[in-house]
Write an enzyme that holds these catalytic residues in place. Structure first.
Site, PDB file in Angstrom:
ATOM      1  N   ASP A 120      -1.937  36.185  21.150  1.00  0.00           N
ATOM      2  CA  ASP A 120      -1.790  35.052  21.365  1.00  0.00           C
ATOM      3  C   ASP A 120      -1.205  34.379  21.735  1.00  0.00           C
ATOM      4  O   ASP A 120       0.342  33.927  21.685  1.00  0.00           O
ATOM      5  CB  ASP A 120      -1.877  34.453  19.742  1.00  0.00           C
ATOM      6  CG  ASP A 120      -2.836  33.520  18.598  1.00  0.00           C
ATOM      7  OD1 ASP A 120      -2.541  32.489  20.226  1.00  0.00           O
ATOM      8  OD2 ASP A 120      -1.625  32.953  18.315  1.00  0.00           O
TER       9      ASP A 120
ATOM     10  N   HIS B 232      -3.821  30.082  20.940  1.00  0.00           N
ATOM     11  CA  HIS B 232      -5.124  29.739  20.160  1.00  0.00           C
ATOM     12  C   HIS B 232      -4.405  27.995  20.890  1.00  0.00           C
ATOM     13  O   HIS B 232      -5.112  27.069  19.475  1.00  0.00           O
ATOM     14  CB  HIS B 232      -4.591  29.906  18.774  1.00  0.00           C
ATOM     15  CG  HIS B 232      -3.813  29.569  17.892  1.00  0.00           C
ATOM     16  ND1 HIS B 232      -2.344  30.197  17.571  1.00  0.00           N
ATOM     17  CD2 HIS B 232      -3.084  28.825  17.553  1.00  0.00           C
ATOM     18  CE1 HIS B 232      -1.765  29.651  17.101  1.00  0.00           C
ATOM     19  NE2 HIS B 232      -2.021  28.542  17.097  1.00  0.00           N
TER      20      HIS B 232
ATOM     21  N   SER C  27       2.950  26.217  16.294  1.00  0.00           N
ATOM     22  CA  SER C  27       2.531  26.571  16.691  1.00  0.00           C
ATOM     23  C   SER C  27       2.598  27.160  18.198  1.00  0.00           C
ATOM     24  O   SER C  27       2.760  25.962  18.452  1.00  0.00           O
ATOM     25  CB  SER C  27       1.129  26.720  16.648  1.00  0.00           C
ATOM     26  OG  SER C  27       0.371  27.194  15.635  1.00  0.00           O
TER      27      SER C  27
END
Length: 702
Positions: free
Chosen positions: A248, A201, A365
């Site tokens: 992910d 992402h 992230s």
């Protein structure tokens, strides 16, 4: 238009349907470090930051001798402007009061670049844009901005003050600093040679011309010149970009290899054993440092410059599912089962103990979750998502690295192919083609073959030309051609599987998707009077519908993570104009990441979008070049709630071809003198020649 963001943005997904398997009902936030401590400068030499580097700009704003806090817009020209101010509202049209003044503009509804263009076109010499919520805007004019007036951002409160001081002299100063600066968008980890590991992402839809990787980074306030360029990005082909964040993970290939120390990756079985034992783990990053709960508003950005770390403990997937199910049940006063919370084998969870809130959230992230083993520090996870930030009821969720070691090896040590390609929306009966890069990352010559695999007849819509890649030398690349023929309506998906004749050469695969949308004569009649030159198509999860109340069309009734599209195709140079409107959920915190949004896409390039409550607005696209054109209006919803009437509308679509001027007739050359009287005959020849030229020119225009 793809915007180049310097600020780290909090991206959230709201699940409103808790009854659907593998979906959770709460706000998921992309993680950050909370409750941690400052990391030692040399402790994590493989820690990396995904950064945008830019020439830093100092900005100042002074009005009547009083300084105001301001921020420069990225891509704003540097310079100085000093004049009285003009109230230009939201500057959705030319600001008639702007001549030789500084435009005072409210945020809202349209792109910042359009606002500034409307100021400059009306004679404005500078622009001040004030926020419509708390804080100062951290915004961009877009990487293709070509204006030349300085632009600064101020807060909502300061904007209200300046509206009462329009006759005062405002002075804007923007100056570029000498050294490069950087802003981190995500974390990452260096795994050796030219390879970096991060979350999918973090890199979906990014422009690798601007994103870079800073390996061994510690303090973001310096060292921007060390950032390395990206050659290619491989997102896991089964990454779920919707609500679940499954698989992910992504690999970044750098242009040049690095000799920096690499982190070791932990295998799946060991990660499972450590999770069952609730072993300690450490997460590292530059994310925000303030905790908040699942129903709290996300706090103001608080990202530190220096690297931070925090110790958590691992959970088995069973423990994680049970905790999340209980947390959802308590919060919503209903029963959720462990199978509804979206935790898969490709994920691993971590939580904190004690009274101090700890965890990861926005800004972290893609960064590593590591464990200390008898082989030293090894990476067990990649920061993926969480509910709120550092909330004791909701464990953080990470991509489990050990589940992807085969995929990582196939890319970095085998035959790599671009993981995904989407032909997207294609008019029925149109053929499209693309080239995919195949790279031999081994030290061996590879003899290759390629197979198309599909679960249904969709494979018949695709074909391959692999003649250039049957034999591929070590460390070399080639291209295969993929063709899609949109004869069969609907969505199509196929896998390209690479086969090698050498068992020592691992290979990878690519997922190809496309959607053929149907022609729509009703829309053609409604908007183009049945024109054979303008051809309309509609599709997606729901087609667009007629709105006979105002000779318009409107998007179909779509749900979470769905889209409704209408396409227009035509040929030739000219100008396109239309009126569009939208009534949807608006992301007021980060407008560049809208929730319910209407996009304008021309020839595969996103040009504009509108979101929120936007009344009919006229748009004119000038200077479309010769050739075939495809214009797409795409209404898309995220996984969140609905607001307003939840639809997009379109009317008054007009394409005006460019009229080519008739060529000037040549000047006749006088005939040479003759003893014979030829005035009549000679005049007739040149008159006929002139008529012939004019008739030829007219035929070209018919």
């Amino acid at each position: 238009m793809k915007y180049f963001l310097f600020a780290v943005l909090a991206i959230s997904t709201l699940f409103s349907s808790a009854n659907e398997a593998n979906q959770s009902p709460l706000l998921l936030s992309k993680p950050k470090i909370v409750g941690g401590e400052l990391a030692s400068q040399n402790a994590w030499p493989w820690m990396s930051a995904l950064v945008f580097t830019y020439s830093d700009v100092d900005s100042s704003l002074d009005v009547a001798g009083t300084p105001y806090q301001s921020e420069p817009f990225s891509y704003s020209p540097s310079g100085q402007a000093s004049a009285t101010m003009a109230d230009c509202g939201i500057a959705d049209n030319l600001c008639n009061l702007a001549e030789n003044k500084i435009c005072l503009i409210a945020r809202g509804e349209i792109d910042f670049s359009v606002k500034v263009d409307n100021c400059q076109a009306a004679g404005g010499i500078g622009a001040i844009i004030y926020n419509n919520t708390s804080g100062v805007i951290s915004g961009t004019l877009g990487e293709d901005y070509i204006g030349n007036i300085p632009v600064v951002a101020i807060s909502q409160n300061d904007g209200a003050l300046l509206l009462n001081k329009l006759d005062s002299i405002a002075t804007i100063n923007l100056s570029v600093k000498q050294d490069l600066a950087q802003s981190a968008s995500c974390g990452a980890s260096f795994i050796g040679d030219k390879w970096v590991l991060t979350a999918a992402h973090c890199v979906e839809d990014v422009n690798i011309e601007f994103l870079k990787v800073n390996i061994g980074e510690y303090d973001l306030s310096d060292g921007a010149s060390n950032a390395k360029a990206i050659k290619r990005i491989y997102i896991h082909p089964e990454y779920d970009e919707g609500s679940a964040f499954n698989n992910d993970i992504a690999l970044i290939e750098l242009v040049e290899a690095s000799d920096q120390t690499a982190v070791k990756l932990l295998d799946y079985n060991t990660s499972k054993q450590l999770a069952i034992a609730n072993s300690p783990a450490t997460v590292i990053g530059w994310g925000n440092i303030n905790a908040y709960g699942p129903n709290d508003e996300a706090p103001v950005n608080s990202q530190p410059d220096q690297l931070r770390q925090v110790e958590l403990y691992l959970l088995s997937n069973e423990e994680c599912k049970n905790q999340l199910a209980q947390a959802y049940s308590d919060l919503n006063n209903t029963i959720y089962s462990p199978n509804q919370v979206g935790i898969t084998n490709s994920m691993i969870c971590a939580a904190f103990s004690g009274d101090v809130q700890k965890g990861s959230c926005q800004g972290d992230s893609g960064g590593p979750l590591v464990v200390n083993t008898n082989e030293g520090w090894q990476q067990i996870g990649i920061v993926s998502f969480g509910v709120g930030c550092a909330n004791e009821a909701f464990p953080d969720v990470y991509a489990r690295v050990g589940n992807f070691t085969t995929w990582i090896n196939n890319i970095t040590q085998g035959i790599a192919i671009e993981s995904n390609y989407d032909f997207a929306l294609t008019p029925q009966n149109k053929a499209q083609t693309t080239q995919l890069i195949v790279t031999n990352n081994t030290n061996l010559i590879a003899n290759l073959s390629f197979t198309l695999l599909a679960d249904n007849i969709s494979s018949h819509s695709f074909s391959l030309n692999t003649d250039n890649c049957t034999q591929l030398a070590a460390k070399q690349s080639c291209q295969i051609q993929v063709d899609f023929d949109a004869k069969t309506l609907g969505k199509h998906k196929v896998r390209i599987v690479i086969n090698s004749n050498d068992v020592n050469i691992p290979t990878s695969q690519s997922y190809i998707s496309a959607e053929a949308v149907a022609s729509n004569s009703d829309i053609n009649t409604q908007l183009s009077n049945g024109s054979s030159e303008l051809r309309w198509f509609s599709g997606g999860d729901q087609p667009w519908l007629l709105d006979n109340s105002e000779a318009a069309i409107m998007s179909g009734a779509i749900g979470e993570d769905q889209q409704s599209a209408v396409l227009l195709t035509f040929s030739g140079a000219g100008t396109l104009s239309f009126d569009w409107s939208v009534a949807s959920e608006e992301n007021t915190d980060t407008p560049d990441e809208p929730f319910g949004v209407l996009y304008l896409i021309i020839d595969d390039k996103q040009i504009k979008f509108i979101s929120g409550e936007v009344a009919y607005t006229k748009v004119t696209i000038d200077e479309l070049a010769e050739g075939e054109h495809q214009v797409t209006w795409l209404y898309k919803k995220d996984g969140g709630t609905s607001e307003g009437t939840d639809k997009a509308s379109l009317k008054n679509v007009i394409f005006t071809p460019t009229v080519t001027a008739l060529p000037s007739p040549p000047t006749p050359t006088p005939l040479p003198p003759s003893t014979t009287d030829t005035k009549s005959g000679g005049g007739s020849v040149y008159f006929m020649l002139f008529l012939l030229i004019m008739l030829t020119a007219k035929r070209r225009l018919i």
